[in-house]
Scaffold this motif. Sequence first.
Motif, PDB file in Angstrom:
ATOM      1  N   VAL A 106      33.221 -45.615  80.109  1.00  0.00           N
ATOM      2  CA  VAL A 106      33.336 -46.752  79.179  1.00  0.00           C
ATOM      3  C   VAL A 106      32.024 -46.948  78.423  1.00  0.00           C
ATOM      4  CG1 VAL A 106      33.549 -49.269  79.051  1.00  0.00           C
ATOM      5  CG2 VAL A 106      35.182 -47.948  80.403  1.00  0.00           C
ATOM      6  N   LEU A 107      30.904 -46.912  79.128  1.00  0.00           N
ATOM      7  CA  LEU A 107      29.610 -47.109  78.476  1.00  0.00           C
ATOM      8  C   LEU A 107      29.304 -46.003  77.463  1.00  0.00           C
ATOM      9  CD1 LEU A 107      27.435 -48.341  81.480  1.00  0.00           C
ATOM     10  CD2 LEU A 107      28.424 -49.708  79.630  1.00  0.00           C
ATOM     11  N   VAL A 108      29.632 -44.773  77.804  1.00  0.00           N
ATOM     12  CA  VAL A 108      29.375 -43.655  76.881  1.00  0.00           C
ATOM     13  C   VAL A 108      30.231 -43.799  75.624  1.00  0.00           C
ATOM     14  CG1 VAL A 108      29.659 -41.152  76.604  1.00  0.00           C
ATOM     15  CG2 VAL A 108      28.576 -42.056  78.656  1.00  0.00           C
ATOM     16  N   VAL A 109      31.504 -44.159  75.795  1.00  0.00           N
ATOM     17  CA  VAL A 109      32.384 -44.333  74.626  1.00  0.00           C
ATOM     18  C   VAL A 109      31.922 -45.523  73.782  1.00  0.00           C
ATOM     19  CG1 VAL A 109      34.738 -44.876  73.882  1.00  0.00           C
ATOM     20  CG2 VAL A 109      34.359 -43.175  75.663  1.00  0.00           C
ATOM     21  N   LEU A 110      31.568 -46.633  74.430  1.00  0.00           N
ATOM     22  CA  LEU A 110      31.097 -47.794  73.663  1.00  0.00           C
ATOM     23  C   LEU A 110      29.797 -47.485  72.920  1.00  0.00           C
ATOM     24  CD1 LEU A 110      31.863 -50.938  75.840  1.00  0.00           C
ATOM     25  CD2 LEU A 110      32.920 -50.237  73.698  1.00  0.00           C
TER      26      LEU A 110
END
Length: 142
Positions: A106-110
């Motif tokens: 999630v953090l990488v995509v955000l």
Amino acid sequence: MERIAMPSWWSSTWPTLVGVLGALLLLWLMLLIVLWRATPNQTGLREALRLLPDVLRLIKRLAGDRSLPRGVRVRLLLLLAYLALPFDLVPDFIPVLGYADDAVVVLVVLRSVARAAGPQALQRHWPGTPDGLAAVRRLIGT
């Protein structure tokens, strides 16, 4: 004792099959290393889990925003599909990474979305408190 004859195609296929399986295993191990290196510290991980409901609403809102580039929306839809799947890239029995892989993905995509769409898109769609948005920005490095 009688030997079972193998089909002729098997003798030329099994080395390829073993090679493909070995390559997949190597890719999976490389993914584990990348996830391990990208995992935020324990404080950051706890903070990310606390923000999870707001982050999920943010992802849904961003994915539905037609003013964002198509590539950004596709990434977000793929992220939602990944989160909905009953299995993970890293099984939950692996210590720390088993539970952290979803947060890291999630953090990488955000981070990718914030760079492509701009931090103002995150601010426009953020459903939580300003402190929560500041924490998300700190976690994704924007």
